[in-house]
Design a protein around this motif. Structure first.
Motif, short mmCIF file in Angstrom:
data_model
loop_
_atom_site.label_atom_id
_atom_site.label_comp_id
_atom_site.label_asym_id
_atom_site.label_seq_id
_atom_site.Cartn_x
_atom_site.Cartn_y
_atom_site.Cartn_z
N MET A 1 7.06 -4.65 1.71
CA MET A 1 5.67 -4.43 1.32
C MET A 1 5.51 -4.54 -0.20
O MET A 1 4.64 -5.26 -0.68
CB MET A 1 5.19 -3.07 1.82
CG MET A 1 3.90 -2.62 1.15
SD MET A 1 3.22 -1.04 1.68
CE MET A 1 4.45 0.12 1.22
N THR A 2 6.34 -3.82 -0.94
CA THR A 2 6.17 -3.80 -2.39
C THR A 2 6.31 -5.20 -2.98
O THR A 2 5.55 -5.57 -3.88
CB THR A 2 7.18 -2.84 -3.04
OG1 THR A 2 6.99 -1.54 -2.47
CG2 THR A 2 6.98 -2.75 -4.54
N GLU A 3 7.27 -5.99 -2.49
CA GLU A 3 7.46 -7.34 -3.01
C GLU A 3 6.21 -8.19 -2.79
O GLU A 3 5.82 -8.98 -3.64
CB GLU A 3 8.67 -8.02 -2.36
CG GLU A 3 9.99 -7.36 -2.69
CD GLU A 3 10.29 -6.15 -1.81
OE1 GLU A 3 9.71 -6.01 -0.70
OE2 GLU A 3 11.07 -5.29 -2.26
N GLU A 4 5.57 -8.02 -1.64
CA GLU A 4 4.35 -8.78 -1.34
C GLU A 4 3.21 -8.37 -2.28
O GLU A 4 2.40 -9.21 -2.67
CB GLU A 4 3.93 -8.56 0.11
CG GLU A 4 4.91 -9.14 1.11
CD GLU A 4 4.57 -8.73 2.52
OE1 GLU A 4 4.10 -9.58 3.29
OE2 GLU A 4 4.78 -7.54 2.84
N ILE A 5 3.16 -7.10 -2.62
CA ILE A 5 2.12 -6.62 -3.54
C ILE A 5 2.40 -7.15 -4.95
O ILE A 5 1.49 -7.64 -5.62
CB ILE A 5 2.03 -5.08 -3.50
CG1 ILE A 5 1.48 -4.65 -2.13
CG2 ILE A 5 1.16 -4.56 -4.64
CD1 ILE A 5 1.53 -3.16 -1.87
N LEU A 75 -0.98 4.50 0.82
CA LEU A 75 -1.84 5.51 1.44
C LEU A 75 -1.68 5.47 2.95
O LEU A 75 -1.78 6.50 3.61
CB LEU A 75 -3.30 5.28 1.03
CG LEU A 75 -3.58 5.33 -0.47
CD1 LEU A 75 -5.04 5.04 -0.74
CD2 LEU A 75 -3.18 6.68 -1.06
N THR A 76 -1.47 4.27 3.46
CA THR A 76 -1.14 4.04 4.87
C THR A 76 -0.20 2.84 4.89
O THR A 76 0.15 2.30 3.83
CB THR A 76 -2.39 3.70 5.73
OG1 THR A 76 -2.85 2.40 5.38
CG2 THR A 76 -3.50 4.72 5.55
N ASP A 77 0.19 2.39 6.05
CA ASP A 77 1.03 1.19 6.14
C ASP A 77 0.29 -0.05 5.67
O ASP A 77 0.92 -1.07 5.37
CB ASP A 77 1.52 0.97 7.58
CG ASP A 77 2.56 2.00 7.99
OD1 ASP A 77 3.15 2.66 7.11
OD2 ASP A 77 2.80 2.14 9.21
N ALA A 78 -1.03 0.01 5.63
CA ALA A 78 -1.83 -1.18 5.33
C ALA A 78 -2.70 -1.04 4.08
O ALA A 78 -3.45 -1.94 3.76
CB ALA A 78 -2.71 -1.53 6.52
N ILE A 79 -2.59 0.08 3.36
CA ILE A 79 -3.41 0.30 2.17
C ILE A 79 -2.55 0.96 1.10
O ILE A 79 -1.86 1.95 1.36
CB ILE A 79 -4.62 1.22 2.47
CG1 ILE A 79 -5.50 0.64 3.57
CG2 ILE A 79 -5.44 1.46 1.19
CD1 ILE A 79 -6.59 1.58 4.05
N SER A 80 -2.61 0.42 -0.11
CA SER A 80 -1.91 1.02 -1.25
C SER A 80 -2.81 1.01 -2.48
O SER A 80 -3.67 0.14 -2.62
CB SER A 80 -0.63 0.24 -1.59
OG SER A 80 0.35 0.42 -0.60
N ALA A 99 -6.11 -0.77 -8.61
CA ALA A 99 -6.50 -1.64 -7.51
C ALA A 99 -6.19 -0.98 -6.18
O ALA A 99 -5.24 -0.21 -6.06
CB ALA A 99 -5.77 -2.97 -7.61
N VAL A 100 -6.99 -1.32 -5.20
CA VAL A 100 -6.71 -0.97 -3.82
C VAL A 100 -6.34 -2.27 -3.12
O VAL A 100 -7.13 -3.22 -3.13
CB VAL A 100 -7.93 -0.31 -3.13
CG1 VAL A 100 -7.64 -0.04 -1.66
CG2 VAL A 100 -8.32 0.97 -3.86
N VAL A 101 -5.14 -2.32 -2.59
CA VAL A 101 -4.70 -3.51 -1.88
C VAL A 101 -4.58 -3.18 -0.40
O VAL A 101 -4.22 -2.06 -0.02
CB VAL A 101 -3.37 -4.06 -2.44
CG1 VAL A 101 -3.54 -4.52 -3.87
CG2 VAL A 101 -2.25 -3.06 -2.33
N VAL A 102 -4.93 -4.16 0.42
CA VAL A 102 -4.92 -3.96 1.86
C VAL A 102 -4.15 -5.09 2.54
O VAL A 102 -4.15 -6.23 2.06
CB VAL A 102 -6.35 -3.87 2.44
CG1 VAL A 102 -7.09 -2.67 1.89
CG2 VAL A 102 -7.14 -5.13 2.16
#
Length: 122
Positions: A1-5, A75-80, A99-102
């Motif tokens: 996840m982090t790498e994709e962000i 914040l969830t598996d799909a929101i950071s 930023a809020v990323v989804v």
């Protein structure tokens, strides 16, 4: 996840480096809420692309954006929530963004972005 962000900001840097506003804006959701360093509210990816096209044709022509992510808080598996400090060279400008990323079906994107120049910085 982090790498994709992290890859979202790498794509922003790449789009900025070549002055391609569409490429820069491609990381944002179609319906992104984007607040500029001047407090202007842009709604939607196309508005972000238009605004950056003006910047790339004018004051930020031939500049380089370098982003440093300091926080990725799931914040969830799909929101950071993401905090990032960016430098624009040679303009000498430093910005801070939240930023809020989804995560959508086709990958991660920025759904909300608030950018500002920290006090005491230009």
């Amino acid at each position: 996840m982090t790498e994709e962000i992290y890859a979202l900001w790498q794509r922003m840097e790449q789009g900025w480096a070549v002055g391609d506003a569409t490429a820069f804006a491609s990381v944002f959701a179609e319906d992104v809420d984007f607040v500029t360093v001047r407090g202007e509210e842009l709604f939607g990816r196309q508005a972000v692309a238009r605004g950056h096209a003006e910047l790339f044709a004018g004051p930020y022509r031939d500049t380089k954006l370098t982003a440093e992510i300091s926080l990725v808080r799931p914040l969830t598996d799909a929101i950071s929530v993401v905090h990032v400090t960016s430098s624009i060279a040679p303009a000498g400008i430093t910005t801070h963004a939240q930023a809020v990323v989804v995560r959508r079906a086709d990958g991660w994107e920025v759904a909300a972005f608030h950018n500002m120049i920290p006090k005491g910085r230009s």
